[in-house]
Motif scaffolding. Structure first.
Motif, PDB file in Angstrom:
ATOM      1  N   ASP A  79      84.142 147.923  30.777  1.00  0.00           N
ATOM      2  CA  ASP A  79      84.136 149.377  30.915  1.00  0.00           C
ATOM      3  C   ASP A  79      85.573 149.890  30.869  1.00  0.00           C
ATOM      4  N   VAL A  80      86.139 149.949  29.659  1.00  0.00           N
ATOM      5  CA  VAL A  80      87.548 150.304  29.498  1.00  0.00           C
ATOM      6  C   VAL A  80      87.789 151.766  29.865  1.00  0.00           C
ATOM      7  N   THR A  81      89.013 152.066  30.278  1.00  0.00           N
ATOM      8  CA  THR A  81      89.408 153.433  30.607  1.00  0.00           C
ATOM      9  C   THR A  81      89.812 154.159  29.336  1.00  0.00           C
ATOM     10  N   ILE A  82      89.215 155.332  29.113  1.00  0.00           N
ATOM     11  CA  ILE A  82      89.520 156.141  27.939  1.00  0.00           C
ATOM     12  C   ILE A  82      90.684 157.081  28.229  1.00  0.00           C
ATOM     13  N   ALA A  83      90.657 157.716  29.396  1.00  0.00           N
ATOM     14  CA  ALA A  83      91.716 158.656  29.773  1.00  0.00           C
ATOM     15  C   ALA A  83      91.665 158.910  31.271  1.00  0.00           C
ATOM     16  N   THR A  84      92.760 159.411  31.798  1.00  0.00           N
ATOM     17  CA  THR A  84      92.829 159.794  33.213  1.00  0.00           C
ATOM     18  C   THR A  84      93.520 161.151  33.314  1.00  0.00           C
ATOM     19  N   VAL A  85      93.233 161.873  34.389  1.00  0.00           N
ATOM     20  CA  VAL A  85      93.946 163.116  34.669  1.00  0.00           C
ATOM     21  C   VAL A  85      94.882 162.836  35.839  1.00  0.00           C
ATOM     22  N   VAL A  86      96.165 162.893  35.569  1.00  0.00           N
ATOM     23  CA  VAL A  86      97.167 162.551  36.584  1.00  0.00           C
ATOM     24  C   VAL A  86      97.832 163.813  37.104  1.00  0.00           C
ATOM     25  N   ALA A  87      98.353 163.719  38.309  1.00  0.00           N
ATOM     26  CA  ALA A  87      99.040 164.860  38.908  1.00  0.00           C
ATOM     27  C   ALA A  87     100.358 165.087  38.187  1.00  0.00           C
ATOM     28  N   PRO A  88     100.747 166.349  37.994  1.00  0.00           N
ATOM     29  CA  PRO A  88     102.037 166.627  37.352  1.00  0.00           C
ATOM     30  C   PRO A  88     103.180 166.163  38.238  1.00  0.00           C
TER      31      PRO A  88
ATOM     32  N   GLU B  89      88.583 165.987  37.818  1.00  0.00           N
ATOM     33  CA  GLU B  89      89.604 166.370  38.792  1.00  0.00           C
ATOM     34  C   GLU B  89      90.855 165.503  38.625  1.00  0.00           C
ATOM     35  N   VAL B  90      91.926 165.930  39.269  1.00  0.00           N
ATOM     36  CA  VAL B  90      93.161 165.136  39.291  1.00  0.00           C
ATOM     37  C   VAL B  90      92.876 163.787  39.945  1.00  0.00           C
TER      38      VAL B  90
ATOM     39  N   ASP C  76      89.026 173.660  29.256  1.00  0.00           N
ATOM     40  CA  ASP C  76      88.983 174.851  30.108  1.00  0.00           C
ATOM     41  C   ASP C  76      87.984 174.703  31.252  1.00  0.00           C
ATOM     42  N   GLN C  77      87.188 173.620  31.233  1.00  0.00           N
ATOM     43  CA  GLN C  77      86.221 173.384  32.305  1.00  0.00           C
ATOM     44  C   GLN C  77      86.601 172.164  33.158  1.00  0.00           C
ATOM     45  N   ALA C  78      87.866 171.774  33.063  1.00  0.00           N
ATOM     46  CA  ALA C  78      88.357 170.633  33.842  1.00  0.00           C
ATOM     47  C   ALA C  78      89.199 171.154  35.009  1.00  0.00           C
ATOM     48  N   PRO C  79      88.676 171.126  36.247  1.00  0.00           N
ATOM     49  CA  PRO C  79      89.428 171.628  37.403  1.00  0.00           C
ATOM     50  C   PRO C  79      90.787 170.960  37.561  1.00  0.00           C
ATOM     51  N   GLY C  80      90.851 169.667  37.253  1.00  0.00           N
ATOM     52  CA  GLY C  80      92.114 168.950  37.401  1.00  0.00           C
ATOM     53  C   GLY C  80      93.192 169.478  36.484  1.00  0.00           C
ATOM     54  N   LEU C  81      92.820 169.861  35.272  1.00  0.00           N
ATOM     55  CA  LEU C  81      93.795 170.414  34.333  1.00  0.00           C
ATOM     56  C   LEU C  81      94.187 171.835  34.733  1.00  0.00           C
ATOM     57  N   LYS C  82      93.230 172.590  35.259  1.00  0.00           N
ATOM     58  CA  LYS C  82      93.525 173.952  35.716  1.00  0.00           C
ATOM     59  C   LYS C  82      94.523 173.932  36.878  1.00  0.00           C
TER      60      LYS C  82
ATOM     61  N   GLY D  68      96.935 172.021  37.083  1.00  0.00           N
ATOM     62  CA  GLY D  68      98.227 171.559  36.580  1.00  0.00           C
ATOM     63  C   GLY D  68      98.267 170.081  36.253  1.00  0.00           C
ATOM     64  N   GLY D  69      97.111 169.418  36.380  1.00  0.00           N
ATOM     65  CA  GLY D  69      97.062 168.000  36.050  1.00  0.00           C
ATOM     66  C   GLY D  69      97.332 167.765  34.566  1.00  0.00           C
ATOM     67  N   VAL D  70      97.699 166.543  34.242  1.00  0.00           N
ATOM     68  CA  VAL D  70      98.048 166.180  32.863  1.00  0.00           C
ATOM     69  C   VAL D  70      97.071 165.116  32.366  1.00  0.00           C
ATOM     70  N   LEU D  71      96.544 165.322  31.160  1.00  0.00           N
ATOM     71  CA  LEU D  71      95.626 164.355  30.568  1.00  0.00           C
ATOM     72  C   LEU D  71      96.424 163.191  29.996  1.00  0.00           C
ATOM     73  N   ASN D  72      96.198 162.013  30.534  1.00  0.00           N
ATOM     74  CA  ASN D  72      96.850 160.800  30.055  1.00  0.00           C
ATOM     75  C   ASN D  72      95.832 160.006  29.228  1.00  0.00           C
ATOM     76  N   VAL D  73      95.991 160.052  27.912  1.00  0.00           N
ATOM     77  CA  VAL D  73      95.050 159.386  27.010  1.00  0.00           C
ATOM     78  C   VAL D  73      95.420 157.911  26.888  1.00  0.00           C
ATOM     79  N   VAL D  74      94.497 157.050  27.262  1.00  0.00           N
ATOM     80  CA  VAL D  74      94.731 155.601  27.201  1.00  0.00           C
ATOM     81  C   VAL D  74      94.292 155.041  25.847  1.00  0.00           C
ATOM     82  N   ILE D  75      93.156 155.512  25.342  1.00  0.00           N
ATOM     83  CA  ILE D  75      92.626 155.046  24.051  1.00  0.00           C
ATOM     84  C   ILE D  75      92.496 156.234  23.107  1.00  0.00           C
ATOM     85  N   HIS D  76      93.296 156.215  22.053  1.00  0.00           N
ATOM     86  CA  HIS D  76      93.264 157.292  21.062  1.00  0.00           C
ATOM     87  C   HIS D  76      92.211 157.022  19.987  1.00  0.00           C
TER      88      HIS D  76
END
Length: 207
Positions: A177-186, A154-155, A115-121, A123-131
């Motif tokens: 420095d592996v990527t854990i997740a990204t916020v991508v545009a819908p 942010e997105v 709820d504190q992620a502007p990118g998700l607010k 409409g961005g989508v959380l793309n989890v790279v490492i679960h």
């Protein structure tokens, strides 16, 4: 910290597929305890108790005490074989460890502060790279999860290993420095932006 689980076991004297099949019909699962410079120990565990432990969701990154075969054995589950159709457990491998052995475990990554992620607010989508994040950690300090905050993301931004705080004494098993997740545009936003660009390119200046 991940809970310590306990499984009661019995020594397994018979080997082979026929013996293992007979054990499973009795509601027991063949297993082996190995490592720590000791001879492998063939055991069986009760299937119901094993399934209950598996259903905790953190079986593979928990210390499991094997009881009932002499002195209790501190172990870490390393592999569980399942039936391809029924998903019943068929065999388990346990690694002997010391109380403060350094062990390699895969710990679930949990994301908070959505709820504190502007990118998700937006409409961005959380793309989890490492679960599940591979860690090398003291066996007595295995975390049940790794918490990652999405605050301020942010997105188009990514969260890398260097952005998160690992438990005290733990190190990442992977290098870099592996990527854990990204916020991508819908896709809707991407499509809208693409249409706008296409329209702009298609316009002709007035004479």
């Amino acid at each position: 910290m991940s809970d310590t689980l306990t499984l009661s076991a019995t020594a397994r004297e018979r080997a082979g597929k026929g013996a293992s099949r007979a054990l499973r019909l009795e509601g027991r699962v063949p297993a082996v305890v190995y490592g720590n410079k000791q001879e492998p120990l063939s055991i069986t565990v009760e299937e119901k108790a094993l399934v209950k432990a598996l259903n905790t969701g953190h079986f593979m990154n928990s210390v499991v005490m094997i009881d009932g075969v002499g002195q209790a054995i501190r172990t870490l589950p390393k592999d569980v074989q399942f039936h391809p159709v029924t998903d019943r457990p068929l065999h388990v491998d346990f690694l002997r460890i010391g109380e403060h052995s350094k062990v390699h475990v895969d710990v679930p990554v949990v994301f908070v502060d959505e709820d504190q992620a502007p990118g998700l607010k937006r409409g961005g989508v959380l793309n989890v790279v490492i679960h599940d994040l591979g860690l090398v950690v003291d066996a007595a300090e295995i975390p049940s999860e790794i918490t990652v905050s999405l605050k301020g993301i942010e997105v188009g931004e990514s969260i890398h290993l260097s952005n998160i705080t690992l438990p005290n004494g733990a190190t990442a098993a992977d290098e870099g420095d592996v990527t854990i997740a990204t916020v991508v545009a819908p896709s809707a936003l991407k499509s809208s932006e693409g249409d706008t660009e296409a329209s702009a390119e298609g316009e002709t200046p007035e004479a």
